[in-house]
Design a protein around this motif. Structure first.
Motif, PDB file in Angstrom:
ATOM      1  N   PRO A 267       0.814  -1.217   0.000  1.00 51.60           N
ATOM      2  CA  PRO A 267       0.000   0.000   0.000  1.00 51.60           C
ATOM      3  C   PRO A 267       0.850   1.270   0.000  1.00 51.60           C
ATOM      4  N   THR A 268       0.375   2.263  -0.716  1.00 50.96           N
ATOM      5  CA  THR A 268       1.056   3.556  -0.747  1.00 50.96           C
ATOM      6  C   THR A 268       0.629   4.395   0.455  1.00 50.96           C
ATOM      7  N   GLU A 269       1.283   5.513   0.636  1.00 53.10           N
ATOM      8  CA  GLU A 269       0.895   6.424   1.709  1.00 53.10           C
ATOM      9  C   GLU A 269      -0.545   6.886   1.532  1.00 53.10           C
ATOM     10  N   GLU A 270      -0.954   7.118   0.285  1.00 54.42           N
ATOM     11  CA  GLU A 270      -2.322   7.556   0.023  1.00 54.42           C
ATOM     12  C   GLU A 270      -3.326   6.456   0.334  1.00 54.42           C
ATOM     13  N   ASP A 271      -2.951   5.199   0.062  1.00 57.04           N
ATOM     14  CA  ASP A 271      -3.835   4.080   0.416  1.00 57.04           C
ATOM     15  C   ASP A 271      -4.098   4.072   1.920  1.00 57.04           C
ATOM     16  N   HIS A 272      -3.030   4.232   2.700  1.00 57.93           N
ATOM     17  CA  HIS A 272      -3.167   4.300   4.157  1.00 57.93           C
ATOM     18  C   HIS A 272      -4.039   5.488   4.560  1.00 57.93           C
ATOM     19  N   TYR A 273      -3.683   6.643   4.062  1.00 52.17           N
ATOM     20  CA  TYR A 273      -4.378   7.876   4.448  1.00 52.17           C
ATOM     21  C   TYR A 273      -5.873   7.794   4.153  1.00 52.17           C
ATOM     22  N   ASN A 274      -6.224   7.298   2.979  1.00 58.33           N
ATOM     23  CA  ASN A 274      -7.639   7.212   2.599  1.00 58.33           C
ATOM     24  C   ASN A 274      -8.402   6.232   3.489  1.00 58.33           C
ATOM     25  N   ALA A 275      -7.768   5.099   3.822  1.00 56.39           N
ATOM     26  CA  ALA A 275      -8.430   4.104   4.671  1.00 56.39           C
ATOM     27  C   ALA A 275      -8.663   4.649   6.075  1.00 56.39           C
ATOM     28  N   TYR A 276      -7.719   5.405   6.597  1.00 53.25           N
ATOM     29  CA  TYR A 276      -7.850   5.952   7.949  1.00 53.25           C
ATOM     30  C   TYR A 276      -8.836   7.115   7.964  1.00 53.25           C
ATOM     31  N   SER A 277      -8.739   7.991   6.977  1.00 51.40           N
ATOM     32  CA  SER A 277      -9.610   9.163   6.946  1.00 51.40           C
ATOM     33  C   SER A 277     -11.071   8.774   6.806  1.00 51.40           C
ATOM     34  N   GLU A 278     -11.334   7.729   6.017  1.00 57.63           N
ATOM     35  CA  GLU A 278     -12.711   7.257   5.833  1.00 57.63           C
ATOM     36  C   GLU A 278     -13.351   6.875   7.157  1.00 57.63           C
ATOM     37  N   VAL A 279     -12.579   6.213   8.014  1.00 62.87           N
ATOM     38  CA  VAL A 279     -13.089   5.782   9.311  1.00 62.87           C
ATOM     39  C   VAL A 279     -13.185   6.950  10.282  1.00 62.87           C
ATOM     40  N   ILE A 280     -12.167   7.774  10.332  1.00 60.18           N
ATOM     41  CA  ILE A 280     -12.131   8.900  11.283  1.00 60.18           C
ATOM     42  C   ILE A 280     -13.324   9.822  11.092  1.00 60.18           C
ATOM     43  N   ARG A 281     -13.704  10.063   9.853  1.00 60.03           N
ATOM     44  CA  ARG A 281     -14.808  10.990   9.573  1.00 60.03           C
ATOM     45  C   ARG A 281     -16.153  10.444  10.055  1.00 60.03           C
ATOM     46  N   VAL A 282     -16.247   9.139  10.235  1.00 59.75           N
ATOM     47  CA  VAL A 282     -17.488   8.542  10.746  1.00 59.75           C
ATOM     48  C   VAL A 282     -17.712   8.909  12.207  1.00 59.75           C
ATOM     49  N   PHE A 283     -16.610   9.107  12.952  1.00 62.85           N
ATOM     50  CA  PHE A 283     -16.708   9.242  14.402  1.00 62.85           C
ATOM     51  C   PHE A 283     -16.557  10.663  14.929  1.00 62.85           C
ATOM     52  N   SER A 284     -16.294  11.602  14.074  1.00 60.28           N
ATOM     53  CA  SER A 284     -16.216  12.996  14.498  1.00 60.28           C
ATOM     54  C   SER A 284     -15.208  13.160  15.634  1.00 60.28           C
ATOM     55  N   ASP A 285     -15.706  13.484  16.850  1.00 56.87           N
ATOM     56  CA  ASP A 285     -14.793  13.724  17.969  1.00 56.87           C
ATOM     57  C   ASP A 285     -14.611  12.500  18.861  1.00 56.87           C
ATOM     58  N   MET A 286     -15.089  11.335  18.422  1.00 54.91           N
ATOM     59  CA  MET A 286     -14.888  10.112  19.201  1.00 54.91           C
ATOM     60  C   MET A 286     -13.496   9.542  18.919  1.00 54.91           C
ATOM     61  N   PRO A 287     -12.928   8.800  19.875  1.00 51.97           N
ATOM     62  CA  PRO A 287     -11.569   8.280  19.688  1.00 51.97           C
ATOM     63  C   PRO A 287     -11.479   7.221  18.589  1.00 51.97           C
ATOM     64  N   VAL A 288     -10.388   7.271  17.842  1.00 46.83           N
ATOM     65  CA  VAL A 288     -10.062   6.244  16.856  1.00 46.83           C
ATOM     66  C   VAL A 288      -8.617   5.837  17.101  1.00 46.83           C
ATOM     67  N   VAL A 289      -8.435   4.643  17.642  1.00 43.25           N
ATOM     68  CA  VAL A 289      -7.101   4.144  17.974  1.00 43.25           C
ATOM     69  C   VAL A 289      -6.618   3.264  16.826  1.00 43.25           C
ATOM     70  N   ILE A 290      -5.578   3.725  16.149  1.00 38.31           N
ATOM     71  CA  ILE A 290      -5.037   3.004  14.995  1.00 38.31           C
ATOM     72  C   ILE A 290      -3.794   2.238  15.426  1.00 38.31           C
ATOM     73  N   ARG A 291      -3.860   0.930  15.299  1.00 40.90           N
ATOM     74  CA  ARG A 291      -2.700   0.102  15.626  1.00 40.90           C
ATOM     75  C   ARG A 291      -1.808  -0.025  14.399  1.00 40.90           C
ATOM     76  N   THR A 292      -0.533   0.206  14.584  1.00 41.73           N
ATOM     77  CA  THR A 292       0.380   0.024  13.465  1.00 41.73           C
ATOM     78  C   THR A 292       0.429  -1.453  13.087  1.00 41.73           C
ATOM     79  N   MET A 293       0.914  -1.725  11.901  1.00 45.65           N
ATOM     80  CA  MET A 293       0.784  -3.060  11.309  1.00 45.65           C
ATOM     81  C   MET A 293       1.330  -4.172  12.196  1.00 45.65           C
ATOM     82  N   ASP A 294       0.490  -5.179  12.358  1.00 46.19           N
ATOM     83  CA  ASP A 294       0.836  -6.355  13.157  1.00 46.19           C
ATOM     84  C   ASP A 294       1.091  -7.518  12.194  1.00 46.19           C
ATOM     85  N   LEU A 295       2.156  -7.391  11.425  1.00 52.83           N
ATOM     86  CA  LEU A 295       2.494  -8.406  10.438  1.00 52.83           C
ATOM     87  C   LEU A 295       3.467  -9.418  11.031  1.00 52.83           C
ATOM     88  N   GLY A 296       3.573 -10.554  10.352  1.00 57.18           N
ATOM     89  CA  GLY A 296       4.405 -11.635  10.858  1.00 57.18           C
ATOM     90  C   GLY A 296       3.533 -12.681  11.529  1.00 57.18           C
TER      91      GLY A 296
END
Length: 321
Positions: free
Chosen positions: A49-78
């Protein structure tokens, strides 16, 4: 709202893997995201994924919650989660190998790309970043140093972000749980990942049917670690939540409340059920239950006691099981 009968408020957040699940949390009465798993960006694509792929996926979710918390976990690969490009790279013991934050610290370009996107998205709401599988203070400091480097790069590029974005860690290893008082001094919140914490503490592969019966959150060792971590978090005055399967299982809710947890991150479909249970109990009764459980030495006795207590409060939950 998730408020006990004696007026204590509990924050129920959702755990999601894909952006479209955000609406489900709102529909079920959740108040934000306690764990946004981000591995899907790597696992369901043939390309990184590109930086824009990440940004778009996160922004889409954040806008749903307005001022509610959104905790993004960095990639848990492996471990059992491999990118397409690395799916043939095998380790003899992957769950004890190069996974989660260890993987990130050895793949800095990927890590920085994700952190840039999270920081850019942080201006859209109450965004918090969380590092998985921290096992030492050194790892936490390394991750924070890279985050600061990314902030400096964004400053140089004139890109806006929240410089005060809260930084937290997942408590998933016994070493993190046992040094929580030290780790608490260098982060803003904890999230206890019960799935891995149970697995590593009890040395049980929960995906192995031959030993899966040994995997249990009711083990006194697990309950002792939970009690210790929340004590250290409260002493340091940082937030602490509990996620993983324990947070979504009705029989554990009263115990977790009695131990002092006031924030849960759970599977969206379970939010109404857990909320109903919370609204049916008092903190005083939960405190009493926790005291009694802490005196029980047998995992089997603990789970029976917890299940019987929950059935008395909300019998219909267990009739459906």
């Amino acid at each position: 709202d998730a408020v006990t009968r004696d007026g204590v408020a509990v924050q129920l957040l959702g755990t999601i893997e894909f952006p479209h699940e955000a609406e489900m949390i709102v529909d079920r009465g959740g108040h934000g995201i306690g764990l946004y798993r981000t591995e899907f960006l790597y696992l369901y694509s043939q390309t990184e994924p590109t930086e824009e792929d990440h940004y778009n996926a996160y922004s889409e979710v954040i806008r749903v919650f307005s001022d509610m918390p959104v905790v993004i976990r960095t990639m848990d690969l492996g471990a059992d989660k491999f990118t397409q490009s690395r799916r043939f790279v095998r380790e003899p013991n992957p769950f004890l190998g190069l996974r989660s934050i260890r993987f990130c610290l050895q793949n800095l370009a990927m890590f920085k790309t994700q952190l840039r996107a999270i920081l850019r998205a942080s201006i859209h709401g109450d965004v918090r970043v969380m590092f998985p599988l921290i096992s030492s203070l050194h790892e936490l400091r390394q991750a924070k140093m890279i985050l600061r480097d990314v902030m400096e790069d964004l400053d140089e590029d004139g890109i806006e972000y929240n410089p005060n974005m809260p930084v937290g860690i997942m408590i998933e290893t016994p070493s993190a749980a046992l040094t929580a008082s030290i780790l608490a001094g260098e982060c803003d919140f904890f999230s206890i990942g019960t799935n891995d914490l149970i697995q590593y503490t009890l040395a049980v592969d929960r995906g192995n049917e031959r030993v899966s019966t040994l995997y249990s959150g009711a083990d006194p060792a697990i309950i002792g670690l939970l009690r210790s971590v929340i004590h250290d978090a409260n002493k340091a005055r940082i937030g602490v939540s509990v996620c993983g399967e324990m947070a979504s299982e009705p029989e554990f809710v009263m115990l977790l409340l009695g131990l002092g947890f006031r924030t849960f991150s759970l599977a969206p479909p379970m939010i109404p059920e857990i909320k109903k249970l919370i609204r049916s109990v008092t903190i005083e009764s939960c405190n009493d239950l926790a005291r009694k459980v802490l005196m029980i030495n047998s995992e089997r006795e603990v789970i029976n006691y917890l299940r019987n207590a929950a059935i008395k409060v909300l019998p219909e939950v267990f009739k459906r099981k």
